[in-house]
Each structure stands twice: as structure tokens, then as C-alpha cells.
Write a protein that holds these residues in place. Structure first.
Motif, mmCIF file in Angstrom:
data_model
loop_
_atom_site.group_PDB
_atom_site.id
_atom_site.type_symbol
_atom_site.label_atom_id
_atom_site.label_comp_id
_atom_site.label_asym_id
_atom_site.label_seq_id
_atom_site.Cartn_x
_atom_site.Cartn_y
_atom_site.Cartn_z
ATOM 1 N N VAL A 297 0.845 -1.191 0.000
ATOM 2 C CA VAL A 297 0.000 0.000 0.000
ATOM 3 C C VAL A 297 0.880 1.241 0.000
ATOM 4 C CG1 VAL A 297 -1.964 -1.089 1.165
ATOM 5 C CG2 VAL A 297 -0.179 0.013 2.520
ATOM 6 N N PHE A 298 0.276 2.365 -0.325
ATOM 7 C CA PHE A 298 0.974 3.633 -0.337
ATOM 8 C C PHE A 298 0.084 4.674 0.324
ATOM 9 C CE2 PHE A 298 2.428 1.141 -3.870
ATOM 10 C CZ PHE A 298 3.800 1.321 -3.862
ATOM 11 N N ILE A 299 0.707 5.683 0.937
ATOM 12 C CA ILE A 299 -0.047 6.789 1.509
ATOM 13 C C ILE A 299 0.669 8.087 1.140
ATOM 14 C CG2 ILE A 299 1.100 6.648 3.765
ATOM 15 C CD1 ILE A 299 -1.679 7.494 4.983
ATOM 16 N N CYS A 300 -0.116 9.098 0.759
ATOM 17 C CA CYS A 300 0.466 10.373 0.354
ATOM 18 C C CYS A 300 0.590 11.305 1.549
ATOM 19 C CB CYS A 300 -0.384 11.020 -0.741
ATOM 20 S SG CYS A 300 -1.964 11.681 -0.187
ATOM 21 N N ASN A 301 1.385 12.350 1.365
ATOM 22 C CA ASN A 301 1.595 13.322 2.436
ATOM 23 C C ASN A 301 0.291 13.979 2.871
ATOM 24 O OD1 ASN A 301 2.136 14.580 -0.320
ATOM 25 N ND2 ASN A 301 1.873 16.409 0.947
ATOM 26 N N GLU A 302 -0.650 14.172 1.946
ATOM 27 C CA GLU A 302 -1.923 14.797 2.297
ATOM 28 C C GLU A 302 -2.744 13.899 3.221
ATOM 29 O OE1 GLU A 302 -3.845 15.883 -1.362
ATOM 30 O OE2 GLU A 302 -2.138 17.119 -1.998
ATOM 31 N N CYS A 303 -2.761 12.607 2.958
ATOM 32 C CA CYS A 303 -3.497 11.681 3.820
ATOM 33 C C CYS A 303 -2.795 11.511 5.165
ATOM 34 C CB CYS A 303 -3.692 10.338 3.118
ATOM 35 S SG CYS A 303 -4.912 10.427 1.768
ATOM 36 N N VAL A 304 -1.464 11.572 5.182
ATOM 37 C CA VAL A 304 -0.727 11.533 6.449
ATOM 38 C C VAL A 304 -1.101 12.755 7.278
ATOM 39 C CG1 VAL A 304 1.559 11.721 7.504
ATOM 40 C CG2 VAL A 304 1.192 10.127 5.615
ATOM 41 N N ASP A 305 -1.112 13.931 6.650
ATOM 42 C CA ASP A 305 -1.471 15.157 7.373
ATOM 43 C C ASP A 305 -2.878 15.053 7.954
ATOM 44 O OD1 ASP A 305 0.998 16.224 6.708
ATOM 45 O OD2 ASP A 305 0.220 17.474 5.076
ATOM 46 N N LEU A 306 -3.808 14.531 7.185
ATOM 47 C CA LEU A 306 -5.173 14.364 7.662
ATOM 48 C C LEU A 306 -5.212 13.373 8.828
ATOM 49 C CD1 LEU A 306 -8.160 15.060 7.301
ATOM 50 C CD2 LEU A 306 -8.295 13.198 5.634
ATOM 51 N N SER A 307 -4.440 12.306 8.731
ATOM 52 C CA SER A 307 -4.377 11.311 9.810
ATOM 53 C C SER A 307 -3.841 11.925 11.095
ATOM 54 C CB SER A 307 -3.496 10.130 9.401
ATOM 55 O OG SER A 307 -4.025 9.488 8.275
ATOM 56 N N VAL A 308 -2.827 12.759 10.980
ATOM 57 C CA VAL A 308 -2.260 13.433 12.154
ATOM 58 C C VAL A 308 -3.321 14.319 12.806
ATOM 59 C CG1 VAL A 308 -0.564 15.167 12.902
ATOM 60 C CG2 VAL A 308 0.129 13.306 11.381
ATOM 61 N N GLN A 309 -4.099 15.013 12.000
ATOM 62 C CA GLN A 309 -5.175 15.842 12.546
ATOM 63 C C GLN A 309 -6.187 14.987 13.311
ATOM 64 O OE1 GLN A 309 -6.068 17.924 8.705
ATOM 65 N NE2 GLN A 309 -6.308 19.688 10.070
ATOM 66 N N VAL A 310 -6.546 13.847 12.764
ATOM 67 C CA VAL A 310 -7.502 12.955 13.425
ATOM 68 C C VAL A 310 -6.919 12.438 14.731
ATOM 69 C CG1 VAL A 310 -8.689 10.731 13.239
ATOM 70 C CG2 VAL A 310 -8.682 12.296 11.293
ATOM 71 N N ILE A 311 -5.669 11.986 14.711
ATOM 72 C CA ILE A 311 -5.020 11.459 15.910
ATOM 73 C C ILE A 311 -4.931 12.524 16.992
ATOM 74 C CG2 ILE A 311 -2.800 10.638 16.825
ATOM 75 C CD1 ILE A 311 -2.527 9.114 14.096
ATOM 76 N N ASN A 312 -4.627 13.755 16.587
ATOM 77 C CA ASN A 312 -4.507 14.857 17.545
ATOM 78 C C ASN A 312 -5.853 15.485 17.900
ATOM 79 O OD1 ASN A 312 -1.721 14.612 17.764
ATOM 80 N ND2 ASN A 312 -1.364 15.964 16.026
ATOM 81 N N GLU A 313 -6.936 14.879 17.401
ATOM 82 C CA GLU A 313 -8.296 15.337 17.667
ATOM 83 C C GLU A 313 -8.507 16.796 17.279
ATOM 84 O OE1 GLU A 313 -9.304 14.256 21.698
ATOM 85 O OE2 GLU A 313 -9.102 12.123 21.250
ATOM 86 N N GLN A 314 -7.855 17.184 16.188
ATOM 87 C CA GLN A 314 -8.029 18.531 15.657
ATOM 88 C C GLN A 314 -9.206 18.515 14.690
ATOM 89 O OE1 GLN A 314 -4.269 19.178 13.736
ATOM 90 N NE2 GLN A 314 -3.224 19.789 15.618
ATOM 91 N N PRO A 315 -9.822 19.661 14.493
ATOM 92 C CA PRO A 315 -10.908 19.706 13.499
ATOM 93 C C PRO A 315 -10.359 19.358 12.114
ATOM 94 C CG PRO A 315 -10.694 21.822 14.655
ATOM 95 C CD PRO A 315 -9.580 20.939 15.125
#
Length: 114
Positions: free
Chosen positions: A27-45
Motif C-alpha cells: 500500500v501507499f499513503i500520500c503526504n496529504e493523507c498523512v497530514d489528515l491522519s495526524v489531525q484525526v489522531i490529535n483530535e483537531q478539526p
């Protein structure tokens, strides 16, 4: 695999549409999806995604194609693992059981024989 273009397994964008593409096991993940994942993990909007009903036919078709092509990458990775397991004499029954399918279904899907 339908094409040899690497793409994010989450959003379907090609390596040319994003800054970075990180490889995982099949599988592969792009920087944009990583950034979104970090927001979810950090409970950011997180930004809301536009509703699918608001997309044009062309946008939905493009989404569908991107998603379908990323599926090919995963299928190729599964095929690779099956070939490695078979080279180690792992039975079709064990492979099928691991995938939740019958021995016969595993053989039909991965053997390359008709």
C-alpha cells in the motif's frame, strides 16, 4: 495491475498529483493523507469532505477510476505474497483459509492456471 502508476491507497491520487508518496507493504499513503491522519489522531478539526451528491458526473467518474486503480496495487501485493508462500510449499488450503475463501477459490484466483 491496470496501470503501473503508483498512487495513494487512501485517496487514489497519483504520485504526480502529490508531494510525497510513502510505501508500505503493498500500500501507499500520500503526504496529504498523512497530514489528515495526524489531525484525526490529535483530535483537531478536520475539513469536511464535499458530499458525493454535490459532485458532477465527471468528478464521480474520476473518483471511481482513482479508487479502482489503487485496488490494483493491493491485488498485486497479495499476489506477490501468495507466490512467496507457494514457493515455500504453503498449501492452497492454508492460503484460502487465511483469506476466508476455499482452497479451490484461492487456486482459481492466484494460480494463473485456467
Amino acid at each position: 495491475m491496470p496501470d503501473n502508476v503508483l498512487r495513494c491507497s487512501f485517496c487514489g491520487k497519483t504520485k504526480d498529483e502529490i508531494e510525497r508518496l510513502i510505501a508500505g507493504p503493498g500500500v501507499f499513503i500520500c503526504n496529504e493523507c498523512v497530514d489528515l491522519s495526524v489531525q484525526v489522531i490529535n483530535e483537531q478539526p478536520i475539513p469536511s469532505f464535499p458530499p458525493l451528491d454535490g459532485k458532477s458526473d465527471e468528478e464521480l467518474l474520476a473518483d471511481m477510476v482513482r479508487l479502482d486503480k489503487s485496488r490494483g496495487q493491493v491485488e498485486a501485493a497479495v499476489q506477490d505474497r501468495v507466490l512467496r508462500l507457494r514457493s515455500r510449499s504453503v498449501t492452497w488450503a492454508r492460503i484460502g483459509e487465511a483469506l476466508g475463501i476455499s482452497r479451490q477459490s484461492a487456486w482459481e484466483r492466484f494460480s494463473g492456471e485456467e
